[in-house]
Each structure stands twice: as C-alpha cells, then as structure tokens.
Scaffold this motif. Structure first.
Motif: not given
Length: 340
Positions: A241-257
């Motif tokens: 639901x929020x960008x902070x939680x999503x950022x933790x899942x995207x630590x290896x995904x440059x496009x997502x970040x």
C-alpha cells in the motif's frame, strides 16, 4: 425498413446536447486556464498510424474502413481463400477510425513539429471509436476530452494534470478518487520476479483485476505462460500500500526504484498545492495501453458502481514511431459519457 442506428451509437435530444455541452465547456474552461490550446485531427487515420500502439487487444478493437471502389480487386487471394480475416484486412483496408486521441496527436506533433513551440500543451474534444462490447456508461462511438503536454519530461506536468482533474470534478460537483501508479513500478515487479520478458502479459492481466478478480487474473497470467508461482507472487505484490514498503522489496530492481523516485518527485510538486479530491497510490493500476512508460492515472467516482471516468499517463517516445525521437509526453482523458 425499420429505422435503426448502428450498435454502440446514440442519438441525442436537444436537452441531452445542452447538458453534454455544459460538461464539455466546463472541461474546456479549465484546460484553457492552465494554458492548453485546441487542435483537431481527422476522423480517419492510416491504419499504419494506429496499429501496434495499443497492444494486442487494442489492435483487435480498431474499426477498419474498406478501401474505396472495388476493395477486393487487390485482396490477398490466399487469405481470402483461407478466410483469414487478419491477413486479409491489410490488403482491403488502409484506413481506420481513430481509437483514441493520443496516437493521432503523436502523429500530429511529428508532422507539425516546425509549427509548434515545445513544450506544447494541447487539448482536444472529439469522437473516437472502439469495436468492443461496452461496459455500463460506455459506447462504441464516444467523445474523449484530452489534455497533453509534449516536449518535457518534468514531473511538474503530471502534477498539473492532476490539478486539472481535481478542478474539473470540483466544478461538476462530482467527488472522485484519483489513483496514481508508475509503469516502471510494475516493471519492477516483473524484474524482481524474473519475468521481464512477460511484462506486457503481466500488465494486460493486472489491468483486468477490477473486472475479473484476483484468482482469474492469476489464471490469465498462467494462460499467458507465466508460471503459477510467479503469477501468485505478482498478486502478493499488489497488496503493498505504500512506497516505503515497496522500496524494501525493490532493492535489486533499478527500474522499480526509478518508478518510486518518480512518484515521490510527482508528490513533491503536487503536495505543495491544495487538492479537493483524494489522490492515492494504487500499485494494481496498470492501464492497458502499451505506450505508457511512466506515471499513470485513473479517476473513479466515489459512491458509484462504475468503472473509471478518466485516465492517462506518461509516454516517453510515442512520437518515435513516426520518426521524431526523444520527445516525451504526458496526458489525461476525461470519460465524457460516464461523467454524463
């Protein structure tokens, strides 16, 4: 002979015309306040202009117009013999009715690039046609009310377009929720799960979430050759639901970040202003059209069981398909029929 009109079209009584014009005039007034200027494009476009821009499903919904005169004279005989309508179409039809106003606008910008100054801000209120089975409040012939900016990649314009949505619906007295996502975030999901090559298949399925539900979205992804475990993991991502939680899942995904960074920058602009309606992040928002590359938007009326009444997003190189490279654009559209 019984009087009739084609499926998906309507007549309008004078009272209906007056009410519709009120909606159009309200939208037009707000467009002009923000400095957008009007253009118009032809009802007919070359099919080469339209095809390949909307994704597989969109291409199937294009209304094709038969060539003038004896349209079978130069028909593909083998396709005709095999009753292969897709192969036959290109030999008997060179033109089609416009599916939206964005692709014709990209063609317009390319052809008139020496006549306009960038960034170019235009609005357009014209009819479009789609050969689908319309949901409630939609038709095969309908008006779109579009505003677009081309020639700048500044996320300031995403914020400006949300302000336009907010002001129009305030004036019309319709309480709405404005959903925001970023196609790079969606690609980040595919990247995190190792299914980048099936990104379009994933987004086409996710775009149907509100219509068919989570289980059937999983099944659709499986039919599109995405492993079931991966498809189920995609659905798990959609609970974030929020960008902070999503950022933790995207630590290896440059496009997502990068998508998260763009959403935060967008909010840096928007949050400095006053908004009457709710603006919220929705990771499941996909937008079915394949030309979107950045921030995407969708507007829903509160307390009404109906689909979206507006949508849009960023397209980084739509003019590139017509030979004008590296001209980014962003735009929105109002669903005039559902608003009515």
């Amino acid at each position: 002979m019984k009087a009739s009109i084609p499926k998906g079209t309507r007549d309008f009584l004078s009272s209906q015309v007056a009410k519709r014009r009120y909606i159009f005039d309200t939208i037009k007034d707000v467009f002009q306040i923000y400095g957008y200027v009007p253009i118009e494009t032809p009802v007919l476009e070359n099919l080469s202009t339209l095809t390949g821009k909307y994704g597989e499903e969109g291409d199937q919904l294009l209304f094709k117009v038969l060539n003038n005169g004896d349209f079978l004279k130069n028909a593909d005989e083998e396709a005709l013999r095999q009753k292969d309508s897709r192969a036959l179409a290109s030999s008997i039809s060179k033109r089609g009715l416009r599916y939206d106003l964005t692709v014709p606008f990209a063609r317009f910008v390319t052809m008139h690039q020496n006549d306009i100054a960038f960034p170019f801000k235009r609005y357009q209120i014209q009819q479009v046609w789609r050969g689908d089975r319309p949901q409630k409040g939609r038709y095969q012939e309908f008006y779109q009310c579009d505003a677009d900016v081309v020639g700048s990649d500044s996320l300031m314009y995403e914020a400006e377009l949300i302000k336009i949505y907010d002001e129009v619906f305030k004036r019309l007295g319709i309480a709405v929720s404005i959903k925001v996502n970023n196609r790079k975030v969606l690609f980040g999901i595919a990247e995190a799960l190792g299914i980048q090559a099936q990104f379009m298949d994933m987004t086409v399925a996710i775009d149907k979430l509100d219509k068919i539900g989570r289980d059937k979205v999983v099944e659709e992804m499986v039919t599109r050759h995405i492993e079931r475990t991966k498809a189920e993991q995609v659905i798990d991502f959609l609970d974030i639901k929020d960008l902070d939680a999503l950022e933790q899942r995207f630590n290896q995904t440059d496009t997502g970040l990068k998508g998260i960074e763009e959403l935060r920058q967008f909010h840096n602009y928007l949050d400095r202003t006053h908004i009457h309606n709710e603006v919220l992040f929705d990771i499941s928002l996909a937008r079915g059209l394949s030309y979107y590359t950045g921030c995407i938007f969708e507007v829903n009326a509160d307390n009404v069981e109906m689909g979206s009444i507006g949508g849009g997003g960023r397209y980084d190189d739509l003019t590139g398909s017509f030979g004008l490279k590296d001209v980014s654009g962003v735009g929105i559209s109002f669903g005039a029929e559902r608003i009515y």
